[in-house]
Write a protein that holds these residues in place. Structure first.
Motif, PDB file in Angstrom:
ATOM      1  N   ALA A  78      12.106 -13.089  -4.541  1.00  0.00           N
ATOM      2  CA  ALA A  78      12.313 -13.775  -3.379  1.00  0.00           C
ATOM      3  C   ALA A  78      10.734 -14.436  -2.064  1.00  0.00           C
ATOM      4  O   ALA A  78      10.161 -12.516  -2.024  1.00  0.00           O
ATOM      5  CB  ALA A  78      13.555 -13.023  -2.454  1.00  0.00           C
ATOM      6  N   GLU A  79      10.503 -15.032  -1.737  1.00  0.00           N
ATOM      7  CA  GLU A  79       9.394 -15.537  -1.076  1.00  0.00           C
ATOM      8  C   GLU A  79       9.485 -13.949  -0.264  1.00  0.00           C
ATOM      9  O   GLU A  79      10.630 -14.857   0.683  1.00  0.00           O
ATOM     10  CB  GLU A  79       8.745 -16.655  -1.729  1.00  0.00           C
ATOM     11  N   VAL A  80       8.628 -13.936   0.367  1.00  0.00           N
ATOM     12  CA  VAL A  80       8.555 -13.339   2.131  1.00  0.00           C
ATOM     13  C   VAL A  80       7.083 -14.169   2.888  1.00  0.00           C
ATOM     14  O   VAL A  80       6.501 -14.287   2.106  1.00  0.00           O
ATOM     15  CB  VAL A  80       7.946 -12.052   2.064  1.00  0.00           C
ATOM     16  N   ASP A  81       7.847 -14.014   4.112  1.00  0.00           N
ATOM     17  CA  ASP A  81       6.395 -14.777   5.057  1.00  0.00           C
ATOM     18  C   ASP A  81       5.579 -12.884   5.437  1.00  0.00           C
ATOM     19  O   ASP A  81       5.915 -12.313   6.203  1.00  0.00           O
ATOM     20  CB  ASP A  81       6.749 -15.356   6.012  1.00  0.00           C
ATOM     21  N   ASN A 128       0.655  -1.287   0.165  1.00  0.00           N
ATOM     22  CA  ASN A 128      -0.472   0.352   0.018  1.00  0.00           C
ATOM     23  C   ASN A 128       0.561   1.414   0.422  1.00  0.00           C
ATOM     24  O   ASN A 128       0.374   2.744   0.371  1.00  0.00           O
ATOM     25  CB  ASN A 128      -1.267  -0.152   1.255  1.00  0.00           C
ATOM     26  N   GLY A 129       2.051   1.342  -0.540  1.00  0.00           N
ATOM     27  CA  GLY A 129       2.566   2.339  -0.859  1.00  0.00           C
ATOM     28  C   GLY A 129       3.913   3.240   1.099  1.00  0.00           C
ATOM     29  O   GLY A 129       4.507   3.686   1.269  1.00  0.00           O
ATOM     30  N   GLU A 130       3.927   1.840   2.124  1.00  0.00           N
ATOM     31  CA  GLU A 130       3.808   1.861   3.145  1.00  0.00           C
ATOM     32  C   GLU A 130       5.317   1.638   3.920  1.00  0.00           C
ATOM     33  O   GLU A 130       5.712   1.259   2.860  1.00  0.00           O
ATOM     34  CB  GLU A 130       2.862   1.424   3.982  1.00  0.00           C
ATOM     35  N   SER A 131       6.161   2.064   3.937  1.00  0.00           N
ATOM     36  CA  SER A 131       7.638   1.493   4.880  1.00  0.00           C
ATOM     37  C   SER A 131       7.674   0.582   5.593  1.00  0.00           C
ATOM     38  O   SER A 131       7.077   0.208   6.361  1.00  0.00           O
ATOM     39  CB  SER A 131       8.907   2.869   4.813  1.00  0.00           C
ATOM     40  N   VAL A 132       7.748  -0.515   5.208  1.00  0.00           N
ATOM     41  CA  VAL A 132       8.750  -1.623   5.878  1.00  0.00           C
ATOM     42  C   VAL A 132       9.305  -2.464   6.012  1.00  0.00           C
ATOM     43  O   VAL A 132      10.461  -2.275   5.087  1.00  0.00           O
ATOM     44  CB  VAL A 132       7.130  -2.914   4.448  1.00  0.00           C
ATOM     45  N   THR A 133       9.267  -3.625   6.761  1.00  0.00           N
ATOM     46  CA  THR A 133      10.605  -4.232   6.974  1.00  0.00           C
ATOM     47  C   THR A 133      10.189  -5.991   7.096  1.00  0.00           C
ATOM     48  O   THR A 133       9.031  -6.263   7.665  1.00  0.00           O
ATOM     49  CB  THR A 133      11.410  -3.867   8.174  1.00  0.00           C
ATOM     50  N   PHE A 134      11.402  -6.542   7.001  1.00  0.00           N
ATOM     51  CA  PHE A 134      10.987  -8.079   6.478  1.00  0.00           C
ATOM     52  C   PHE A 134      12.506  -8.944   6.642  1.00  0.00           C
ATOM     53  O   PHE A 134      13.340  -8.285   5.957  1.00  0.00           O
ATOM     54  CB  PHE A 134       9.733  -8.654   5.886  1.00  0.00           C
ATOM     55  N   GLN A 135      12.244  -9.900   6.364  1.00  0.00           N
ATOM     56  CA  GLN A 135      13.485 -10.957   6.146  1.00  0.00           C
ATOM     57  C   GLN A 135      13.524 -12.299   5.192  1.00  0.00           C
ATOM     58  O   GLN A 135      11.964 -12.144   5.274  1.00  0.00           O
ATOM     59  CB  GLN A 135      13.895 -11.284   7.831  1.00  0.00           C
ATOM     60  N   VAL A 136      14.210 -12.448   4.888  1.00  0.00           N
ATOM     61  CA  VAL A 136      14.047 -13.473   4.060  1.00  0.00           C
ATOM     62  C   VAL A 136      15.832 -14.426   4.270  1.00  0.00           C
ATOM     63  O   VAL A 136      16.528 -13.831   4.903  1.00  0.00           O
ATOM     64  CB  VAL A 136      14.275 -13.015   2.603  1.00  0.00           C
ATOM     65  N   ARG A 137      15.684 -15.756   3.515  1.00  0.00           N
ATOM     66  CA  ARG A 137      16.787 -16.306   3.738  1.00  0.00           C
ATOM     67  C   ARG A 137      17.976 -15.974   3.053  1.00  0.00           C
ATOM     68  O   ARG A 137      17.408 -15.757   2.197  1.00  0.00           O
ATOM     69  CB  ARG A 137      16.645 -17.747   3.523  1.00  0.00           C
ATOM     70  N   ARG A 138      18.991 -16.388   3.456  1.00  0.00           N
ATOM     71  CA  ARG A 138      20.116 -15.631   2.815  1.00  0.00           C
ATOM     72  C   ARG A 138      20.535 -16.722   1.443  1.00  0.00           C
ATOM     73  O   ARG A 138      20.772 -16.012   0.021  1.00  0.00           O
ATOM     74  CB  ARG A 138      21.694 -15.635   3.279  1.00  0.00           C
ATOM     75  N   ASP A 139      19.568 -17.768   1.818  1.00  0.00           N
ATOM     76  CA  ASP A 139      19.910 -18.614   0.181  1.00  0.00           C
ATOM     77  C   ASP A 139      18.857 -18.816  -0.165  1.00  0.00           C
ATOM     78  O   ASP A 139      18.640 -20.298  -1.035  1.00  0.00           O
ATOM     79  CB  ASP A 139      20.917 -20.247   1.155  1.00  0.00           C
ATOM     80  N   ASP A 140      18.088 -18.354  -0.207  1.00  0.00           N
ATOM     81  CA  ASP A 140      16.613 -18.206  -0.762  1.00  0.00           C
ATOM     82  C   ASP A 140      17.032 -18.040  -2.201  1.00  0.00           C
ATOM     83  O   ASP A 140      17.589 -17.672  -2.819  1.00  0.00           O
ATOM     84  CB  ASP A 140      15.774 -17.734   0.213  1.00  0.00           C
ATOM     85  N   PRO A 141      16.356 -18.863  -2.841  1.00  0.00           N
ATOM     86  CA  PRO A 141      16.135 -18.722  -4.303  1.00  0.00           C
ATOM     87  C   PRO A 141      15.662 -16.818  -4.618  1.00  0.00           C
ATOM     88  O   PRO A 141      14.691 -16.439  -3.896  1.00  0.00           O
ATOM     89  CB  PRO A 141      14.377 -19.258  -5.719  1.00  0.00           C
ATOM     90  N   GLY A 142      15.731 -16.587  -5.383  1.00  0.00           N
ATOM     91  CA  GLY A 142      15.781 -15.032  -6.152  1.00  0.00           C
ATOM     92  C   GLY A 142      16.758 -13.899  -4.945  1.00  0.00           C
ATOM     93  O   GLY A 142      15.927 -13.179  -5.148  1.00  0.00           O
ATOM     94  N   VAL A 143      17.670 -14.968  -4.432  1.00  0.00           N
ATOM     95  CA  VAL A 143      18.837 -13.618  -3.470  1.00  0.00           C
ATOM     96  C   VAL A 143      19.978 -14.028  -3.804  1.00  0.00           C
ATOM     97  O   VAL A 143      19.857 -15.275  -3.903  1.00  0.00           O
ATOM     98  CB  VAL A 143      18.090 -14.211  -1.884  1.00  0.00           C
ATOM     99  N   GLU A 144      20.860 -13.143  -4.307  1.00  0.00           N
ATOM    100  CA  GLU A 144      21.680 -13.084  -4.924  1.00  0.00           C
ATOM    101  C   GLU A 144      22.404 -11.769  -4.241  1.00  0.00           C
ATOM    102  O   GLU A 144      22.427 -10.808  -4.270  1.00  0.00           O
ATOM    103  CB  GLU A 144      21.857 -12.732  -6.379  1.00  0.00           C
TER     104      GLU A 144
END
Length: 418
Positions: free
Chosen positions: A217-220, A178-194
């Motif tokens: 990269a998928e986000v929970d 919705n255009g808001e600033s957010v923070t979240f985490q992904v695993r370093r070795d997840d697909p789509g992370v380089e």
């Protein structure tokens, strides 16, 4: 057991600190032995950080009941000074994780906190991916969350992703659905992370502070948090990590220079003594280096007390007290920044006056102290700090808690127009 008092660096913040430090000092000593070789070979501290994770450094602020070591903020920053004396690259590489962990210990008890506390207690750490370069705006992130096949994904590119190559998770700042600033985490070795080790700065060369790209990269969804809900003394905390790192560099300068002077045999015919170790002018320089390091460390621990008060005010759920404590913590950090920076940059130059031309040889890597200190001192420009402190002192203007770097709205408009 050798304590801070025995080393003439002053009393530790608490007796508990000596217990915590005893756990890490043998490991810090081993890390220090390899610091020059890593610098010369440009070898990332992969093994060293793995050992620190196993020893529990990443969970040092976590309460003991949650599997951590229960360090106060003064204890924590005293430990970072010790680590930075061994190798300041490692402290900088872990800075993003330390901020992530600090946010966690400010969260209320619940499923989210329990899940991440368990991960930290197991030794898992998080890198960071916040800053964007190029035409990035101050007002938001070009890295964005979106829905793809019914799943939440992130796309974008970050720079200054310090420590992410060495971490288990990456803490990301982005623009939400919705255009808001957010923070979240992904695993370093997840697909789509380089992650690309393309950091080309002349200092802090072993922090893997280069580029990270996210491609679907998928986000929970459970990990997505509004940026404004992160701990309020965050800016002061992150800056104090820099100050502790600088103080540790100062101690390394003082220790390495004193050792080199004691071992030095060659000396000048116009010197004030037969050997460097007996030359009062050289000894004066060594004394100045130690004094600079001592003052820097003392200042950092004083600032750490202000951060501890901000943390305690948050836990007490007293909004007015928390607001005041946050402002004071930010002001104390700003007051410390220009002074600590000047002390360590001066020391990183003066050390060569004590040792002569041979000390500039690359195999000694003494230049790393100035390069590292200068790089750290450029992260949060000190030219603004005295103004902020003066405005607070004269006009009562509260300091800014959070800030971003990028194109201002006016500059962004000019960039679009061109």
């Amino acid at each position: 057991m050798t304590t801070q008092i025995d080393l003439a660096w002053g009393a530790a913040p608490s007796q508990h600190y000596e217990t915590i430090a005893a756990r890490f000092r043998p490991l810090f000593a081993e890390i220090a032995k390899g610091a020059v070789d890593r610098e010369l070979q440009r070898r990332l501290p992969v093994e060293e950080i793995a050992q620190l994770k196993q020893a529990g450094l990443g969970a040092v602020r976590l309460p003991e009941a949650e599997g951590g070591l229960g360090a106060t903020l003064p204890d924590f920053f005293a430990l970072l000074i010790d680590l930075s004396e061994a190798d300041s690259n490692i402290t900088q590489a872990l800075r993003g994780h330390f901020g992530f962990a600090e946010d966690l210990v400010n969260k209320p008890q619940g499923l989210d906190r329990a899940r991440w506390a368990a991960r930290l207690a197991r030794g898992e750490i998080a890198g960071n991916a916040w800053t964007e370069i190029g035409n990035a705006s101050q007002e938001g992130f070009s890295t964005r969350l979106s829905l793809r096949d019914g799943k939440l994904v992130v796309n974008g590119e970050k720079f200054y992703t310090t420590g992410s190559l060495l971490a288990d998770w990456i803490d990301i700042g982005a623009t939400g659905l919705n255009g808001e600033s957010v923070t979240f985490q992904v695993r370093r070795d997840d697909p789509g992370v380089e992650i690309i080790d393309d950091w080309d700065g002349f200092g802090q060369t072993l922090t893997a502070s280069g580029t990270t790209r996210f491609t679907n990269a998928e986000v929970d969804p459970a990990d997505v948090v509004i940026d404004e809900n992160k701990f309020r003394y965050g800016a002061a905390f992150y800056q104090t990590v820099h100050l502790a790192t600088l103080a540790g560099i100062g101690r390394a300068i003082a220790t390495e220079t004193a050792r080199a002077v004691a071992e030095r045999r060659r000396h000048y015919t116009n010197a004030a003594g037969p050997r460097s170790s007996q030359d009062p002018q050289v000894l004066q320089i060594v004394g100045r280096l130690r004094s600079n390091a001592y003052a820097a460390g003392a200042i950092v621990l004083q600032v750490a007390k202000a951060l501890e008060r901000a943390h305690e005010a948050h836990l007490a759920s007293d909004e007015a007290a928390e607001e005041k404590a946050n402002a004071i913590a930010e002001i104390e950090t700003s007051q410390a920044l220009t002074v600590v920076t000047s002390l360590i940059l001066e020391a990183s130059t003066l050390l060569f006056d004590a040792l002569g031309a041979s000390s500039t040889r690359k195999p000694l890597a003494l230049d790393r102290h100035w390069r590292n200190a200068r790089t750290l001192s450029s992260h949060n420009p000190r030219i603004y700090k005295d103004r902020i402190v003066g405005d607070y002192a004269v006009n009562g203007t509260p300091p800014p808690y959070q800030w971003r770097i990028g194109l201002s709205p006016a500059a962004a408009g000019e960039a679009k127009a061109s």
